[in-house]
Design a protein around this motif. Structure first.
Motif, PDB file in Angstrom:
ATOM      1  N   THR A   1       0.970  -1.063   0.031  1.00 26.04           N
ATOM      2  CA  THR A   1       0.071   0.043  -0.140  1.00 26.04           C
ATOM      3  C   THR A   1       0.824   1.114  -0.040  1.00 26.04           C
ATOM      4  N   PRO A   2       0.403   2.345  -0.805  1.00 22.64           N
ATOM      5  CA  PRO A   2       1.134   3.674  -0.667  1.00 22.64           C
ATOM      6  C   PRO A   2       1.295   4.139   0.735  1.00 22.64           C
ATOM      7  N   ARG A   3       2.712   4.693   1.228  1.00 20.12           N
ATOM      8  CA  ARG A   3       2.466   5.292   2.456  1.00 20.12           C
ATOM      9  C   ARG A   3       3.080   6.820   2.275  1.00 20.12           C
ATOM     10  N   ARG A   4       2.618   7.296   3.188  1.00 16.78           N
ATOM     11  CA  ARG A   4       2.996   8.941   3.196  1.00 16.78           C
ATOM     12  C   ARG A   4       4.209   9.054   4.135  1.00 16.78           C
ATOM     13  N   ASN A   5       4.934  10.165   3.536  1.00 15.83           N
ATOM     14  CA  ASN A   5       6.149  10.437   4.350  1.00 15.83           C
ATOM     15  C   ASN A   5       5.492  11.310   5.570  1.00 15.83           C
ATOM     16  N   PRO A   6       6.461  11.327   6.657  1.00 18.05           N
ATOM     17  CA  PRO A   6       5.916  12.041   8.037  1.00 18.05           C
ATOM     18  C   PRO A   6       5.696  13.618   7.713  1.00 18.05           C
ATOM     19  N   SER A   7       6.558  13.894   6.607  1.00 17.97           N
ATOM     20  CA  SER A   7       6.393  15.618   6.457  1.00 17.97           C
ATOM     21  C   SER A   7       5.119  15.818   5.782  1.00 17.97           C
ATOM     22  N   GLU A   8       4.447  14.747   4.919  1.00 21.50           N
ATOM     23  CA  GLU A   8       3.150  15.049   4.284  1.00 21.50           C
ATOM     24  C   GLU A   8       1.788  15.064   5.152  1.00 21.50           C
ATOM     25  N   THR A   9       1.943  14.186   6.429  1.00 26.63           N
ATOM     26  CA  THR A   9       0.810  14.378   7.132  1.00 26.63           C
ATOM     27  C   THR A   9       0.567  15.610   7.941  1.00 26.63           C
ATOM     28  N   ARG A  10       1.515  16.682   8.004  1.00 29.90           N
ATOM     29  CA  ARG A  10       1.091  17.983   8.725  1.00 29.90           C
ATOM     30  C   ARG A  10      -0.030  18.886   8.046  1.00 29.90           C
TER      31      ARG A  10
END
Length: 78
Positions: free
Chosen positions: A69-78
């Motif tokens: 599954t595609p995962r988001r980078n921690p910087s994109e969740t903000r």
């Protein structure tokens, strides 16, 4: 009394006959009928294909098949 084999043979003959009537007599009657039948067939094929894809994915998940599954980078969740 009609047997199951007779019923299935008649059903198959009816399906072939229906496809022949739709393909040769209705669709080739005028251009608008051809476009309408083609568009309806495309919409049906897309919806059945999408439902099949989702059903196979759900079945695979239930059987324990892990898919990436595609995962988001921690910087994109903000």
């Amino acid at each position: 009394m009609v047997s199951v084999i007779d019923f299935l043979v008649e059903l198959g003959n009816s399906i072939v006959g229906m496809a022949r009537i739709i393909g040769l007599e209705v669709a080739l009657g005028d251009p608008l009928s051809f476009v309408t039948i083609l568009l309806g067939a495309l919409i049906m094929a897309f919806s059945v294909g999408l439902l099949g894809y989702l059903a196979l994915g759900a079945l695979g998940r239930e059987l324990g098949i892990v898919t990436p599954t595609p995962r988001r980078n921690p910087s994109e969740t903000r």
